[in-house]
Design a protein around this motif. Structure first.
Motif, PDB file in Angstrom:
ATOM      1  N   LEU A  81       0.838  -1.198   0.000  1.00 31.82           N
ATOM      2  CA  LEU A  81       0.000   0.000   0.000  1.00 31.82           C
ATOM      3  C   LEU A  81       0.869   1.242   0.000  1.00 31.82           C
ATOM      4  CD1 LEU A  81      -2.949   0.998   0.053  1.00 31.82           C
ATOM      5  CD2 LEU A  81      -2.746   1.140   2.549  1.00 31.82           C
ATOM      6  N   ASN A  82       1.528   1.518   1.129  1.00 26.13           N
ATOM      7  CA  ASN A  82       2.350   2.725   1.237  1.00 26.13           C
ATOM      8  C   ASN A  82       3.551   2.703   0.307  1.00 26.13           C
ATOM      9  OD1 ASN A  82       1.082   2.179   4.153  1.00 26.13           O
ATOM     10  ND2 ASN A  82       1.246   4.393   3.829  1.00 26.13           N
ATOM     11  N   ASP A  83       3.988   1.513  -0.120  1.00 27.28           N
ATOM     12  CA  ASP A  83       5.119   1.449  -1.046  1.00 27.28           C
ATOM     13  C   ASP A  83       4.738   1.906  -2.441  1.00 27.28           C
ATOM     14  OD1 ASP A  83       6.733   0.487   0.940  1.00 27.28           O
ATOM     15  OD2 ASP A  83       6.644  -1.607   0.305  1.00 27.28           O
ATOM     16  N   THR A  84       3.440   1.865  -2.774  1.00 28.30           N
ATOM     17  CA  THR A  84       3.031   2.200  -4.139  1.00 28.30           C
ATOM     18  C   THR A  84       2.050   3.364  -4.223  1.00 28.30           C
ATOM     19  OG1 THR A  84       1.284   0.519  -4.026  1.00 28.30           O
ATOM     20  CG2 THR A  84       3.400  -0.152  -4.969  1.00 28.30           C
ATOM     21  N   LEU A  85       1.372   3.698  -3.121  1.00 27.63           N
ATOM     22  CA  LEU A  85       0.433   4.814  -3.135  1.00 27.63           C
ATOM     23  C   LEU A  85       0.880   5.887  -2.150  1.00 27.63           C
ATOM     24  CD1 LEU A  85      -3.056   3.033  -3.122  1.00 27.63           C
ATOM     25  CD2 LEU A  85      -1.830   3.980  -5.082  1.00 27.63           C
ATOM     26  N   PRO A  86       0.917   7.152  -2.576  1.00 25.22           N
ATOM     27  CA  PRO A  86       1.256   8.226  -1.638  1.00 25.22           C
ATOM     28  C   PRO A  86       0.135   8.438  -0.631  1.00 25.22           C
ATOM     29  CG  PRO A  86       0.678   9.130  -3.770  1.00 25.22           C
ATOM     30  CD  PRO A  86       0.725   7.651  -3.943  1.00 25.22           C
ATOM     31  N   GLU A  87       0.451   9.055   0.483  1.00 27.02           N
ATOM     32  CA  GLU A  87      -0.513   9.248   1.562  1.00 27.02           C
ATOM     33  C   GLU A  87      -1.733  10.036   1.093  1.00 27.02           C
ATOM     34  OE1 GLU A  87      -2.470   8.876   5.000  1.00 27.02           O
ATOM     35  OE2 GLU A  87      -0.627   7.824   4.419  1.00 27.02           O
ATOM     36  N   HIS A  88      -1.535  11.018   0.220  1.00 26.14           N
ATOM     37  CA  HIS A  88      -2.670  11.820  -0.252  1.00 26.14           C
ATOM     38  C   HIS A  88      -3.685  10.949  -0.987  1.00 26.14           C
ATOM     39  CE1 HIS A  88      -5.038  15.066  -1.914  1.00 26.14           C
ATOM     40  NE2 HIS A  88      -4.806  14.615  -3.130  1.00 26.14           N
ATOM     41  N   THR A  89      -3.217  10.011  -1.802  1.00 24.49           N
ATOM     42  CA  THR A  89      -4.119   9.120  -2.533  1.00 24.49           C
ATOM     43  C   THR A  89      -4.879   8.218  -1.569  1.00 24.49           C
ATOM     44  OG1 THR A  89      -2.707   9.152  -4.499  1.00 24.49           O
ATOM     45  CG2 THR A  89      -4.233   7.307  -4.296  1.00 24.49           C
ATOM     46  N   GLN A 148      -5.478   8.787   1.616  1.00 20.46           N
ATOM     47  CA  GLN A 148      -6.400   9.591   2.418  1.00 20.46           C
ATOM     48  C   GLN A 148      -7.657   9.955   1.630  1.00 20.46           C
ATOM     49  OE1 GLN A 148      -6.240  10.130   5.651  1.00 20.46           O
ATOM     50  NE2 GLN A 148      -8.208  11.187   5.542  1.00 20.46           N
ATOM     51  N   THR A 149      -7.489  10.249   0.345  1.00 17.17           N
ATOM     52  CA  THR A 149      -8.653  10.553  -0.490  1.00 17.17           C
ATOM     53  C   THR A 149      -9.589   9.355  -0.561  1.00 17.17           C
ATOM     54  OG1 THR A 149      -7.390  12.133  -1.823  1.00 17.17           O
ATOM     55  CG2 THR A 149      -9.416  11.261  -2.783  1.00 17.17           C
ATOM     56  N   ALA A 150      -9.016   8.159  -0.718  1.00 10.71           N
ATOM     57  CA  ALA A 150      -9.831   6.934  -0.747  1.00 10.71           C
ATOM     58  C   ALA A 150     -10.612   6.771   0.554  1.00 10.71           C
ATOM     59  CB  ALA A 150      -8.950   5.719  -0.990  1.00 10.71           C
ATOM     60  N   ARG A 151      -9.994   7.123   1.659  1.00 13.95           N
ATOM     61  CA  ARG A 151     -10.658   6.995   2.968  1.00 13.95           C
ATOM     62  C   ARG A 151     -11.811   7.979   3.133  1.00 13.95           C
ATOM     63  NH1 ARG A 151      -4.870   6.985   6.050  1.00 13.95           N
ATOM     64  NH2 ARG A 151      -4.404   4.748   5.953  1.00 13.95           N
ATOM     65  N   GLU A 152     -11.750   9.107   2.437  1.00  8.48           N
ATOM     66  CA  GLU A 152     -12.757  10.157   2.614  1.00  8.48           C
ATOM     67  C   GLU A 152     -13.976   9.982   1.712  1.00  8.48           C
ATOM     68  OE1 GLU A 152     -10.530  13.677   1.898  1.00  8.48           O
ATOM     69  OE2 GLU A 152      -9.450  13.600   3.813  1.00  8.48           O
ATOM     70  N   LEU A 153     -13.839   9.218   0.640  1.00  4.81           N
ATOM     71  CA  LEU A 153     -14.932   9.080  -0.317  1.00  4.81           C
ATOM     72  C   LEU A 153     -16.002   8.111   0.189  1.00  4.81           C
ATOM     73  CD1 LEU A 153     -12.833   8.835  -3.611  1.00  4.81           C
ATOM     74  CD2 LEU A 153     -14.150  10.804  -2.811  1.00  4.81           C
ATOM     75  N   LYS A 154     -17.239   8.373  -0.221  1.00  3.21           N
ATOM     76  CA  LYS A 154     -18.374   7.512   0.133  1.00  3.21           C
ATOM     77  C   LYS A 154     -18.993   6.848  -1.093  1.00  3.21           C
ATOM     78  CE  LYS A 154     -18.212   9.006   4.437  1.00  3.21           C
ATOM     79  NZ  LYS A 154     -17.749   8.141   5.554  1.00  3.21           N
ATOM     80  N   LYS A 192     -10.947  -1.642   2.482  1.00  4.88           N
ATOM     81  CA  LYS A 192     -10.669  -2.183   3.816  1.00  4.88           C
ATOM     82  C   LYS A 192      -9.173  -2.126   4.110  1.00  4.88           C
ATOM     83  CE  LYS A 192     -11.410  -6.282   6.697  1.00  4.88           C
ATOM     84  NZ  LYS A 192     -11.978  -7.655   6.751  1.00  4.88           N
ATOM     85  N   PHE A 193      -8.362  -2.464   3.101  1.00  2.28           N
ATOM     86  CA  PHE A 193      -6.904  -2.430   3.248  1.00  2.28           C
ATOM     87  C   PHE A 193      -6.413  -1.009   3.489  1.00  2.28           C
ATOM     88  CE2 PHE A 193      -2.587  -3.208   1.151  1.00  2.28           C
ATOM     89  CZ  PHE A 193      -2.058  -3.840   2.270  1.00  2.28           C
ATOM     90  N   CYS A 194      -7.116  -0.016   2.891  1.00  3.67           N
ATOM     91  CA  CYS A 194      -6.760   1.399   3.093  1.00  3.67           C
ATOM     92  C   CYS A 194      -7.117   1.886   4.493  1.00  3.67           C
ATOM     93  CB  CYS A 194      -7.501   2.275   2.077  1.00  3.67           C
ATOM     94  SG  CYS A 194      -6.807   2.278   0.427  1.00  3.67           S
ATOM     95  N   GLY A 195      -7.929   1.106   5.198  1.00  2.00           N
ATOM     96  CA  GLY A 195      -8.379   1.549   6.514  1.00  2.00           C
ATOM     97  C   GLY A 195      -9.495   2.559   6.440  1.00  2.00           C
ATOM     98  N   HIS A 196     -10.429   2.370   5.497  1.00  2.38           N
ATOM     99  CA  HIS A 196     -11.557   3.297   5.388  1.00  2.38           C
ATOM    100  C   HIS A 196     -12.306   3.329   6.725  1.00  2.38           C
ATOM    101  CE1 HIS A 196     -14.998   5.450   3.869  1.00  2.38           C
ATOM    102  NE2 HIS A 196     -14.419   5.572   2.682  1.00  2.38           N
ATOM    103  N   PRO A 197     -12.578   4.520   7.254  1.00  5.07           N
ATOM    104  CA  PRO A 197     -13.172   4.608   8.591  1.00  5.07           C
ATOM    105  C   PRO A 197     -14.637   4.189   8.662  1.00  5.07           C
ATOM    106  CG  PRO A 197     -12.975   6.788   7.621  1.00  5.07           C
ATOM    107  CD  PRO A 197     -12.261   5.851   6.696  1.00  5.07           C
ATOM    108  N   SER A 198     -15.334   4.185   7.534  1.00  5.13           N
ATOM    109  CA  SER A 198     -16.743   3.800   7.532  1.00  5.13           C
ATOM    110  C   SER A 198     -16.892   2.297   7.336  1.00  5.13           C
ATOM    111  CB  SER A 198     -17.499   4.519   6.408  1.00  5.13           C
ATOM    112  OG  SER A 198     -17.428   5.920   6.569  1.00  5.13           O
ATOM    113  N   PRO A 199     -17.963   1.714   7.838  1.00  5.31           N
ATOM    114  CA  PRO A 199     -18.221   0.304   7.525  1.00  5.31           C
ATOM    115  C   PRO A 199     -18.290   0.130   6.002  1.00  5.31           C
ATOM    116  CG  PRO A 199     -19.700   1.066   9.251  1.00  5.31           C
ATOM    117  CD  PRO A 199     -19.007   2.286   8.719  1.00  5.31           C
ATOM    118  N   ILE A 200     -17.565  -0.830   5.471  1.00  2.00           N
ATOM    119  CA  ILE A 200     -17.500  -0.999   4.020  1.00  2.00           C
ATOM    120  C   ILE A 200     -18.892  -1.201   3.437  1.00  2.00           C
ATOM    121  CG2 ILE A 200     -16.503  -2.356   2.144  1.00  2.00           C
ATOM    122  CD1 ILE A 200     -14.497  -0.660   3.755  1.00  2.00           C
TER     123      ILE A 200
END
Length: 239
Positions: free
Chosen positions: A18-26, A28-34, A49-57
């Motif tokens: 994850l972090n080896d291939t995606l920058p933190e901004h990308t 974080q954006t995935a985590r914020e989208l609904k 889920k791997f990104c740690g999205h805060p909402s129930p998938i």
């Protein structure tokens, strides 16, 4: 009402990174989208889920668009953006819109006045080309080659001719992973000894390997995503 944005959201090519291939901004954006448009809903849920999205998938809106999105449905898929919500497009791996679904959705978004935002992430095509040592100034991605003969051999020879011409380009293409070894064997069999042959496997993953000369190497490849390429010896070089 302000319109939402359409984010072209890259997904890691290999599993377990994850972090080896995606920058933190990308990430974080995935985590914020609904709202998401996904080539494959199951793999999209695993990615989020791997990104740690805060909402129930299960609470997220994930619309499966498939490998060949239905053009009649595109405007409906973009309705949340017209209502002020941001949307992310995710492919199974790599970058949406580049050898993966998403381009026609981005085109429709432009027509509707929805801002399209490409995010930084891995592209197997560019990473394979970077590692190949082939011509990275002039190249073409050709998708899948025919499976059956003689169409397959004819396609290989046609690409080799184009690559070896004075206006030639590196020719890149892909294959279903379980046919990787067969594709490599066909390339070695049908290409001239002077033609470079690329097989870049599991780009960014633990099994990553790439080479641009397979004439004297083991022709067996693992059943993992692989980008193939050929570059013929040019008859005349451009200045």
């Amino acid at each position: 009402m302000n319109k939402g944005k359409l984010f072209m959201l890259p997904v890691p090519i290999a599993d377990g990174v994850l972090n080896d291939t995606l920058p933190e901004h990308t990430i974080q954006t995935a985590r914020e989208l609904k709202f998401f448009l996904a080539e494959n809903a199951k793999s999209a849920r695993a990615f989020l889920k791997f990104c740690g999205h805060p909402s129930p998938i299960a609470s997220l809106s994930i619309e499966e668009i498939g490998h060949r999105p239905d053009s009649a449905k595109v405007r409906g898929w973009l309705k949340p953006a017209l209502e002020g919500n941001d949307i992310g497009i995710v492919s199974e791996a790599g970058c949406p819109g580049v050898a993966d679904p998403g381009a026609q959705i981005a085109a429709e978004a432009h027509k509707l006045g929805i801002r399209v935002v490409p995010l930084v992430g891995p592209s197997s095509i560019l990473l394979a080309l970077m590692a190949s040592g082939m011509d990275g100034q002039h190249f073409r991605f050709c998708g899948y080659l025919p499976i059956k003969e003689p169409a397959r051999t004819n396609a290989i020879k046609d690409l080799e001719r184009k690559s070896a011409s004075s206006e030639g380009e590196t020719q890149l293409f892909i294959e279903t992973p379980y046919r990787n070894s067969g594709m490599l064997a066909d390339l070695v069999k049908n290409c001239a000894p002077t033609t470079l042959i690329l097989a870049a496997t599991d780009i960014s993953g633990p099994e990553e390997r790439s080479a641009a000369d397979w004439k004297k190497q083991d022709l067996s490849l693992p059943k993992l995503p692989t980008v193939f390429g050929i570059l013929g010896a040019k008859r005349a070089r451009r200045a």
